[in-house]
Design an enzyme around this catalytic site. Sequence first.
Site, PDB file in Angstrom:
ATOM      1  N   MET A   1       0.834  -1.200   0.000  1.00  0.00           N
ATOM      2  CA  MET A   1       0.000   0.000   0.000  1.00  0.00           C
ATOM      3  C   MET A   1       0.876   1.261   0.000  1.00  0.00           C
ATOM      4  O   MET A   1       1.880   1.319   0.709  1.00  0.00           O
ATOM      5  CB  MET A   1      -0.829  -0.075   1.292  1.00  0.00           C
ATOM      6  CG  MET A   1      -1.551   1.138   1.736  1.00  0.00           C
ATOM      7  SD  MET A   1      -2.294   0.708   3.363  1.00  0.00           S
ATOM      8  CE  MET A   1      -3.127   2.219   3.763  1.00  0.00           C
TER       9      MET A   1
ATOM     10  N   SER B 174       3.836  -6.498   2.224  1.00  0.00           N
ATOM     11  CA  SER B 174       2.683  -5.985   2.965  1.00  0.00           C
ATOM     12  C   SER B 174       1.400  -6.530   2.332  1.00  0.00           C
ATOM     13  O   SER B 174       1.314  -7.735   2.098  1.00  0.00           O
ATOM     14  CB  SER B 174       2.752  -4.458   2.997  1.00  0.00           C
ATOM     15  OG  SER B 174       1.984  -3.968   4.060  1.00  0.00           O
ATOM     16  N   GLN B 175       0.429  -5.671   1.960  1.00  0.00           N
ATOM     17  CA  GLN B 175      -0.834  -6.228   1.437  1.00  0.00           C
ATOM     18  C   GLN B 175      -0.616  -7.070   0.173  1.00  0.00           C
ATOM     19  O   GLN B 175      -1.401  -7.979  -0.117  1.00  0.00           O
ATOM     20  CB  GLN B 175      -1.887  -5.134   1.204  1.00  0.00           C
ATOM     21  CG  GLN B 175      -1.560  -4.157   0.085  1.00  0.00           C
ATOM     22  CD  GLN B 175      -2.578  -3.019  -0.040  1.00  0.00           C
ATOM     23  OE1 GLN B 175      -3.347  -2.739   0.874  1.00  0.00           O
ATOM     24  NE2 GLN B 175      -2.579  -2.339  -1.178  1.00  0.00           N
TER      25      GLN B 175
END
Length: 301
Positions: A35, A109-110
């Site tokens: 993100m 991360s995401q």
Amino acid sequence: MVVVKAMKITTCFVLLCLVEITTQDPVPVVIWHGMGDSCCNPISMGSIKSLIEKQVQGIYVKSLEIGNNIAEDMENGFLMNVNDQITMACKLISNDSKLQNGYNSVGFSQGGQFLRAVAQRCPTPRMFNLVSVGGQHQGVYGFPKCPGDNSTLCNIVRKLLNYGAYVSFVQDHLVQAEYWQDPLNLDEYRNKSVFLADVNQERTKNPVYKENLLKLKNLVLVKFLQDTMVDPKESEWFGFYVPGQAKKLLSVFETPLYQQDWLGLKKLNETGRLHFLSSDSDHLRFTDDWFISNVINKFFK
Ligand SMILES: *[C@@H]1O[C@H](CO)[C@@H](O)[C@H](O)[C@H]1NC(C)=O
Ligand SMILES: *[C@@H]1O[C@H](CO)[C@@H](O)[C@H](O)[C@H]1NC(C)=O
Ligand SMILES: *[C@@H]1O[C@H](CO)[C@@H](O)[C@H](O)[C@H]1NC(C)=O
Ligand SMILES: *[C@@H]1O[C@H](CO)[C@@H](O)[C@H](O)[C@H]1NC(C)=O
């Protein structure tokens, strides 16, 4: 005579093997950014790409761009429905002739949970190793800090989550709402989360998701021990809050997801294919040396 014959065959076999090994290209790698980031930022994904290329001679590395340009790719990390992003990623991967014999992948991360969804939904071409670097596999219940340098986008995220993560138009558009797990409203999460509840088998159990995840050779989960960005950071190892409150935590081994093996995590663990790594740092703050010895040398060579 018999012995000589056998030796000849062995030598011949070994030679063929050697020839095959030396002419085989290294397994390519697909990267998915986090993100507030994009496919091609030279100080983030760009530098990861060149790091892998430097360590593995002749490797093909593809950093996924979700959208038509870098600005769109970054904005889509906040505002494009995750299910549509997964579909787009699957197309980008299956359309790439260099990935047809399979690939390894690393999500930041995401991007970590998104690549897991790719593994579960799009088995062809085959994903071999999946490395999730700080991915939120049980979602989040808070964003103590918003990454990236676009405060406009961060303010939109905050406002929409305050308005209601499970309101249908928020679910349809806001990426971070689609992996928002509210431990005080689990019923609502299970009923309304358009992405995470689905890929984590919280509603109907889709046998294909488990079958596909079990096709992985290795699932590698990296947790950042000093993470100040992900709440709770245990989500990076599939842990989460005990239902009904937001203080006490369950490890993955204590969840029904693991114990009833909805996704194949237990099977992966029992066959030595589930790896829990950690970096004693804040979110995504690993060093090149850490990444080379723990990820590239072990899973991309
Ligand atoms: C994949 O390839 C098809 C046919 O060449 C093309 O129409 C399509 O736009 C491509 N999709 C992506 C996501 O690149
Ligand atoms: C932040 O994102 C918004 C929405 O995508 C965009 O309109 C704006 O130009 C961006 N601001 C900066 C400083 O990049
Ligand atoms: C969730 O769905 C179930 C079954 O349809 C329903 O009984 C329940 O009231 C729903 N709960 C919430 C909070 O939406
Ligand atoms: C997971 O695998 C490890 C290593 O094989 C093993 O020691 C451990 O008991 C397993 N954990 C569970 C809960 O099955």
